[in-house]
Scaffold this motif. Structure first.
Motif, PDB file in Angstrom:
ATOM      1  N   VAL A  31      -6.669   5.610 -10.655  1.00 27.46           N
ATOM      2  CA  VAL A  31      -6.513   6.756  -9.754  1.00 27.46           C
ATOM      3  C   VAL A  31      -7.856   7.339  -9.295  1.00 27.46           C
ATOM      4  O   VAL A  31      -7.954   8.528  -8.961  1.00 27.46           O
ATOM      5  N   ALA A  32      -8.898   6.517  -9.259  1.00 27.88           N
ATOM      6  CA  ALA A  32     -10.206   6.981  -8.790  1.00 27.88           C
ATOM      7  C   ALA A  32     -10.199   7.164  -7.272  1.00 27.88           C
ATOM      8  O   ALA A  32      -9.277   6.742  -6.571  1.00 27.88           O
ATOM      9  N   ALA A  33     -11.266   7.790  -6.780  1.00 28.39           N
ATOM     10  CA  ALA A  33     -11.556   7.926  -5.348  1.00 28.39           C
ATOM     11  C   ALA A  33     -10.534   8.777  -4.599  1.00 28.39           C
ATOM     12  O   ALA A  33     -10.283   8.559  -3.416  1.00 28.39           O
ATOM     13  N   GLU A  34      -9.957   9.778  -5.278  1.00 25.16           N
ATOM     14  CA  GLU A  34      -9.142  10.770  -4.560  1.00 25.16           C
ATOM     15  C   GLU A  34     -10.108  11.786  -3.948  1.00 25.16           C
ATOM     16  O   GLU A  34     -10.172  12.955  -4.332  1.00 25.16           O
ATOM     17  N   LEU A  35     -10.855  11.318  -2.951  1.00 28.29           N
ATOM     18  CA  LEU A  35     -11.994  12.073  -2.436  1.00 28.29           C
ATOM     19  C   LEU A  35     -11.586  13.352  -1.732  1.00 28.29           C
ATOM     20  O   LEU A  35     -12.339  14.331  -1.715  1.00 28.29           O
TER      21      LEU A  35
ATOM     22  N   GLY B 197       0.838  -1.191   0.000  1.00 25.96           N
ATOM     23  CA  GLY B 197       0.000   0.000   0.000  1.00 25.96           C
ATOM     24  C   GLY B 197       0.873   1.241   0.000  1.00 25.96           C
ATOM     25  O   GLY B 197       1.718   1.412   0.880  1.00 25.96           O
ATOM     26  N   ALA B 198       0.703   2.088  -0.996  1.00 26.06           N
ATOM     27  CA  ALA B 198       1.555   3.274  -1.134  1.00 26.06           C
ATOM     28  C   ALA B 198       0.706   4.507  -1.406  1.00 26.06           C
ATOM     29  O   ALA B 198      -0.243   4.454  -2.200  1.00 26.06           O
ATOM     30  N   ALA B 199       1.040   5.606  -0.756  1.00 27.65           N
ATOM     31  CA  ALA B 199       0.325   6.856  -1.002  1.00 27.65           C
ATOM     32  C   ALA B 199       0.662   7.379  -2.385  1.00 27.65           C
ATOM     33  O   ALA B 199       1.837   7.491  -2.740  1.00 27.65           O
ATOM     34  N   GLY B 200      -0.354   7.673  -3.165  1.00 25.46           N
ATOM     35  CA  GLY B 200      -0.117   8.207  -4.501  1.00 25.46           C
ATOM     36  C   GLY B 200      -0.961   7.522  -5.546  1.00 25.46           C
ATOM     37  O   GLY B 200      -1.844   6.722  -5.246  1.00 25.46           O
ATOM     38  N   PHE B 201      -0.700   7.849  -6.799  1.00 25.76           N
ATOM     39  CA  PHE B 201      -1.416   7.269  -7.927  1.00 25.76           C
ATOM     40  C   PHE B 201      -0.770   5.937  -8.302  1.00 25.76           C
ATOM     41  O   PHE B 201       0.438   5.877  -8.542  1.00 25.76           O
ATOM     42  N   VAL B 202      -1.586   4.896  -8.382  1.00 33.52           N
ATOM     43  CA  VAL B 202      -1.096   3.561  -8.739  1.00 33.52           C
ATOM     44  C   VAL B 202      -1.792   3.118 -10.021  1.00 33.52           C
ATOM     45  O   VAL B 202      -3.009   3.259 -10.156  1.00 33.52           O
ATOM     46  N   SER B 203      -1.037   2.589 -10.952  1.00 35.30           N
ATOM     47  CA  SER B 203      -1.582   2.193 -12.252  1.00 35.30           C
ATOM     48  C   SER B 203      -2.661   1.135 -12.105  1.00 35.30           C
ATOM     49  O   SER B 203      -2.717   0.387 -11.122  1.00 35.30           O
TER      50      SER B 203
ATOM     51  N   GLU C 275     -16.631  -4.784  -5.114  1.00 32.70           N
ATOM     52  CA  GLU C 275     -15.410  -4.576  -5.892  1.00 32.70           C
ATOM     53  C   GLU C 275     -14.836  -3.196  -5.603  1.00 32.70           C
ATOM     54  O   GLU C 275     -15.568  -2.201  -5.545  1.00 32.70           O
ATOM     55  N   LEU C 276     -13.530  -3.128  -5.448  1.00 35.73           N
ATOM     56  CA  LEU C 276     -12.861  -1.860  -5.207  1.00 35.73           C
ATOM     57  C   LEU C 276     -12.891  -0.998  -6.465  1.00 35.73           C
ATOM     58  O   LEU C 276     -12.548  -1.455  -7.561  1.00 35.73           O
ATOM     59  N   LEU C 277     -13.313   0.243  -6.311  1.00 36.89           N
ATOM     60  CA  LEU C 277     -13.377   1.168  -7.440  1.00 36.89           C
ATOM     61  C   LEU C 277     -12.000   1.771  -7.677  1.00 36.89           C
ATOM     62  O   LEU C 277     -11.467   2.473  -6.819  1.00 36.89           O
TER      63      LEU C 277
ATOM     64  N   GLY D  45      -4.298  14.772   5.821  1.00 36.33           N
ATOM     65  CA  GLY D  45      -5.187  15.081   4.706  1.00 36.33           C
ATOM     66  C   GLY D  45      -6.398  14.177   4.774  1.00 36.33           C
ATOM     67  O   GLY D  45      -6.766  13.670   5.833  1.00 36.33           O
ATOM     68  N   ILE D  46      -7.043  13.956   3.631  1.00 39.79           N
ATOM     69  CA  ILE D  46      -8.180  13.033   3.548  1.00 39.79           C
ATOM     70  C   ILE D  46      -7.904  12.024   2.451  1.00 39.79           C
ATOM     71  O   ILE D  46      -7.642  12.390   1.302  1.00 39.79           O
ATOM     72  N   GLY D  47      -7.939  10.760   2.799  1.00 41.29           N
ATOM     73  CA  GLY D  47      -7.858   9.679   1.825  1.00 41.29           C
ATOM     74  C   GLY D  47      -9.218   9.021   1.687  1.00 41.29           C
ATOM     75  O   GLY D  47     -10.075   9.147   2.560  1.00 41.29           O
ATOM     76  N   GLY D  48      -9.417   8.319   0.595  1.00 41.15           N
ATOM     77  CA  GLY D  48     -10.717   7.681   0.400  1.00 41.15           C
ATOM     78  C   GLY D  48     -10.611   6.405  -0.394  1.00 41.15           C
ATOM     79  O   GLY D  48      -9.675   6.204  -1.173  1.00 41.15           O
ATOM     80  N   GLY D  49     -11.566   5.537  -0.167  1.00 41.52           N
ATOM     81  CA  GLY D  49     -11.693   4.313  -0.937  1.00 41.52           C
ATOM     82  C   GLY D  49     -13.161   3.975  -1.076  1.00 41.52           C
ATOM     83  O   GLY D  49     -13.956   4.239  -0.167  1.00 41.52           O
TER      84      GLY D  49
END
Length: 323
Positions: free
Chosen positions: A152-156, A64-70, A144-146, A134-138
């Motif tokens: 890079v979805a759900a950057e709420l 699990g890493a903070a940031g945009f994952v392909s 199913e995980l969106l 900050g605020i993270g989201g999932g």
């Protein structure tokens, strides 16, 4: 699949653990994060995983890493607090460990942990918000995980709530996390203290400090728990911003459950009461739609580690063919 390893890569530490199919952590290890070096960070991840693999029969690793994952769950496209830019982290670690490795956004991993084993384990549609610095989201829909088209979805936290508002670390202005996060709580607390407010001065006294720059989020939460009026008001304001944003989130995703995690969630009812009031006030068509339940995250700081380990058991999604 049996045992897997979950690795939560933060800005200061790398936490790793062996996790079984029930979400139980059987062994742990930790390393410091050399955040300014791509090679050193990858080496620390490999070292932590190898230590656990030496004593356990492990079938896969989830990071699990903070940031945009392909979308193929292998490459960190961008990380705000680490030196990763288009870094093929999954393939790099897998080559050294000789074991399958998947990479997930850390907030997605935490959301999945709460969905699979925590506060939303009985839900099929859920949103998890981690309220920390900050605020993270999932988001989980139909189990199913969106992830979105590009992963890079759900950057709420970067939903805009105040046009032209406070500048965010992402470069935009008025992002939700600038008003409903631990950073926002501290900013407002310090501003009140620096303005000469007698109520804020009393809050500093309760916190055992005189310098507003020493004020922290946990201090404000503890002061509010002790009944300090200024700290209580600050948390209520934060809850209002949180609830207003969650009303928009519910409109977008129609979850059955909304889970609140992260360090600020330690305030519990001090935060949640005002959040729910604001949520009910701002939810569109509130009299004619089902309302989600609210819950406090149950897995704490282990949510990302446990979620990453469980997601390592699932094959990477196959990208849809381009039209």
């Amino acid at each position: 699949m049996g045992l897997t390893i979950g690795i939560d890569v933060g800005g200061t530490k790398i936490a790793a653990g062996v996790v079984d199919t029930d979400g139980t952590i059987g062994a742990r290890t930790q390393r410091d994060t050399p955040a300014d070096s791509v090679d050193a960070t990858a080496a620390a991840i490999v070292e932590a995983a190898a230590e656990l693999i030496a004593d356990h029969e492990v079938e896969a690793v989830g990071i699990g890493a903070a940031g945009f994952v392909s979308s193929d769950r292998s490459t960190v496209l961008f990380a705000p607090n680490l030196a990763w830019r288009d870094e093929p982290l999954g393939a790099r670690v897998a080559a050294q460990l000789n074991i399958p490795v998947v990479v997930e956004n850390d907030a997605n991993a935490a959301a999945w942990g709460e969905f699979a084993f925590g506060a939303a384990r009985h839900a099929e549609h859920m949103v998890c918000i981690t309220v920390g610095t900050g605020i993270g989201g999932g988001v989980v829909i139909d189990g199913e995980l969106l992830r979105g088209a590009h992963g890079v979805a759900a950057e709420l936290g970067h939903m805009r709530v105040v046009p032209g508002g406070h500048r965010c670390g992402c470069g935009a202005r008025g992002c939700w996390e600038q008003y409903a996060s631990g950073r926002a709580l501290v900013r407002e607390g310090r501003a009140q203290a620096e303005s000469g407010s007698l109520a804020a001065a009393q809050m500093l006294s309760v916190c055992g400090i005189t310098d507003p720059t020493e004020l922290t989020g946990p201090m404000i939460t503890e002061a509010a728990a002790a009944g300090d009026p200024c700290a209580t008001e600050l948390l209520e304001d934060l809850g209002r911003w949180l609830g207003e944003g969650l009303a928009s989130i519910a409109t977008l995703f129609d979850p059955t459950t909304i889970v609140i995690g992260g360090g600020v969630s330690a305030a519990k009812e001090l935060l949640m009461k005002s959040a729910q009031v604001a949520f009910e006030k701002h939810l569109p068509a509130k009299a004619n739609r089902p309302h989600p339940t609210f819950g406090i995250a149950e897995l704490g700081n282990d949510a990302g580690l446990i979620g990453a380990a469980d997601l390592a058991r699932k094959p990477a999604p196959v990208p849809a063919p381009s039209r």
